[in-house]
Design an enzyme around this catalytic site. Structure first.
Site, PDB file in Angstrom:
ATOM      1  N   HIS A   1      15.560  33.991 -74.904  1.00 11.23           N
ATOM      2  CA  HIS A   1      14.262  34.687 -74.904  1.00 11.23           C
ATOM      3  C   HIS A   1      13.387  34.078 -75.992  1.00 11.23           C
ATOM      4  O   HIS A   1      13.599  34.333 -77.182  1.00 11.23           O
ATOM      5  CB  HIS A   1      14.451  36.180 -75.177  1.00 11.23           C
ATOM      6  CG  HIS A   1      13.183  36.978 -75.112  1.00 11.23           C
ATOM      7  ND1 HIS A   1      13.118  38.198 -74.481  1.00 11.23           N
ATOM      8  CD2 HIS A   1      11.935  36.742 -75.575  1.00 11.23           C
ATOM      9  CE1 HIS A   1      11.883  38.674 -74.574  1.00 11.23           C
ATOM     10  NE2 HIS A   1      11.142  37.796 -75.242  1.00 11.23           N
TER      11      HIS A   1
ATOM     12  N   HIS B   1      15.826  42.125 -75.807  1.00 12.81           N
ATOM     13  CA  HIS B   1      15.554  42.562 -77.187  1.00 12.81           C
ATOM     14  C   HIS B   1      15.800  44.062 -77.384  1.00 12.81           C
ATOM     15  O   HIS B   1      14.906  44.806 -77.756  1.00 12.81           O
ATOM     16  CB  HIS B   1      14.159  42.166 -77.647  1.00 12.81           C
ATOM     17  CG  HIS B   1      13.036  42.426 -76.680  1.00 12.81           C
ATOM     18  ND1 HIS B   1      12.849  43.620 -76.019  1.00 12.81           N
ATOM     19  CD2 HIS B   1      12.014  41.629 -76.274  1.00 12.81           C
ATOM     20  CE1 HIS B   1      11.778  43.545 -75.261  1.00 12.81           C
ATOM     21  NE2 HIS B   1      11.254  42.353 -75.394  1.00 12.81           N
TER      22      HIS B   1
ATOM     23  N   ASP C   1      13.475  36.097 -79.259  1.00  7.82           N
ATOM     24  CA  ASP C   1      12.131  36.645 -79.062  1.00  7.82           C
ATOM     25  C   ASP C   1      11.172  36.068 -80.100  1.00  7.82           C
ATOM     26  O   ASP C   1      10.239  36.740 -80.541  1.00  7.82           O
ATOM     27  CB  ASP C   1      12.132  38.176 -79.108  1.00  7.82           C
ATOM     28  CG  ASP C   1      10.820  38.780 -78.595  1.00  7.82           C
ATOM     29  OD1 ASP C   1      10.069  38.067 -77.900  1.00  7.82           O
ATOM     30  OD2 ASP C   1      10.544  39.952 -78.893  1.00  7.82           O
TER      31      ASP C   1
ATOM     32  N   HIS D   1       2.340  33.948 -84.019  1.00  6.15           N
ATOM     33  CA  HIS D   1       0.906  34.252 -84.067  1.00  6.15           C
ATOM     34  C   HIS D   1       0.348  33.617 -85.336  1.00  6.15           C
ATOM     35  O   HIS D   1       1.018  33.618 -86.374  1.00  6.15           O
ATOM     36  CB  HIS D   1       0.653  35.764 -84.131  1.00  6.15           C
ATOM     37  CG  HIS D   1       0.989  36.509 -82.884  1.00  6.15           C
ATOM     38  ND1 HIS D   1       0.215  36.461 -81.743  1.00  6.15           N
ATOM     39  CD2 HIS D   1       2.028  37.335 -82.593  1.00  6.15           C
ATOM     40  CE1 HIS D   1       0.754  37.238 -80.813  1.00  6.15           C
ATOM     41  NE2 HIS D   1       1.861  37.773 -81.297  1.00  6.15           N
TER      42      HIS D   1
END
Length: 348
Positions: free
Chosen positions: A17, A178, A251, A255
């Site tokens: 992921h 997750h 995960d 950003h």
């Protein structure tokens, strides 16, 4: 007393992921994943999302173009499920080996999920096709009703969506992604061979106190949100148990710094640079290093029906400090564990 290991050598792991983004961000973050992992399940929540075979092929090529020449890495592409997705398009992508799995985002559950599914009833035809094909469904397991407390959304999802869906489509292969709660840990442990789960390093290492007590730490803010200590402990006990249906999924979700450190910050931890060592630290703390290789390198391929990777990765007990920032175009990223000493380091 057993001496502490100084070196860990495991079969090359996979990340089941990861968010690789696009554009300059993709070019910056891909090498952190491709350096360590043989494969990665790539999330499709771009803007616009990856909903067609052609879009997935094009995105895969952009990822491969960002992989350094000396890295051997295979991106495994996923299809973003929407209320109007064509089941034939999904099947075509799966049969052609373009789509490895399909991703269910409840609408507005996380970053770039506004196109997500408003009700599983709207995609039942697609899910029935996936059951028939043996195509895995990857699930962001949170309800998004505004009246449900953010800390309760995963537990409510199990009760109102996940369990009814799995009872209705009993041959559907599902990855509960997750997971963050004792509710989910218990649900996965008690599940059958068609239910798998991923767990992130941040949910194993931290709980909501770490994020909120003594000041807000925006770089620990992710979705599903960190829960209380009892849930963190349940996740740690699940991985330490050696459950074969639980596997590594970082995960990792980068950003730019200014989008995290703001009055309304984005959710996501960019943990690709440190994740494998972070997982190793948790397994060591739980006296469960015997299960570390299976979690990182064997359980995921076993669940997906894929061969394990060739080659190995070695971690050394060598304290190093994570950089405070990583440059990206005209901005910066703040990595998970920025400025902190990490116990296990991947040998380059």
């Amino acid at each position: 007393m057993t001496a502490q290991p100084q070196v860990l050598t495991i079969r090359r792991p996979d990340d089941w992921h990861v968010h690789l983004r696009d554009g300059d961000m993709l070019k910056t973050v891909v090498p952190y994943t491709s350096e360590t992992y043989g494969r990665a399940i790539v999330m499709p929540n771009l803007a616009p999302p990856v909903t067609t075979v052609e879009a997935a092929i094009a995105y895969r090529q952009r990822i491969l173009d960002a992989v350094p020449e000396h890295h051997a890495f295979e991106p495994l592409m996923t299809c973003y499920l929407t209320d109007t997705l064509d089941a034939d398009e999904l099947e075509r992508g799966f049969q052609q080996g373009v789509f490895t799995a399909a991703k269910l985002y409840p609408a507005n559950a996380t970053t770039n999920s506004s196109h997500g599914v408003t009700s599983v009833d709207n995609i039942m035809t697609v899910l029935e096709r996936m059951e028939k094909l043996g195509m895995p469904l990857l699930v962001h397991g949170e309800v998004t009703h505004s009246e449900v407390d953010i800390f309760d959304r995963e537990a409510r999802f199990i009760e109102t969506v996940m369990e009814p869906l799995r009872k209705r489509l009993q041959g559907l292969k599902v990855v509960f992604e997750h997971i963050t709660t004792k509710d989910a840990a218990d649900y996965v442990r008690e599940g059958n061979s068609l239910l798998g789960a991923t767990i992130t390093p941040q949910h194993l290492m931290f709980n909501r106190n770490h994020m909120l007590a003594g000041g807000i730490r925006p770089h620990l803010y992710c979705l599903p949100i960190l829960k209380r200590n009892v849930h963190q402990q349940a996740l740690r006990e699940l991985v330490a148990s050696g459950c074969e249906r639980v596997f590594l999924g970082t995960d990792s979700a980068p950003h730019a710094r200014h989008r995290k450190e703001t009055s309304c910050g984005c959710a996501g931890c960019f943990n690709a640079p440190s994740a494998l060592g972070a997982y190793a630290t948790v397994f060591e703390e739980m006296n469960a290093l015997a299960h570390f290789e299976a979690f990182a390198s064997l359980n995921g391929p076993g669940f997906y029906g894929l061969p394990v990777n060739e080659g190995t990765v070695t971690l050394v007990r060598e304290e190093s400090v994570m950089p405070e920032t990583i440059a990206i175009a005209d901005d910066t990223l703040v990595p998970f564990l920025a400025g902190e000493a990490v116990r296990w380091t991947v040998k380059r």
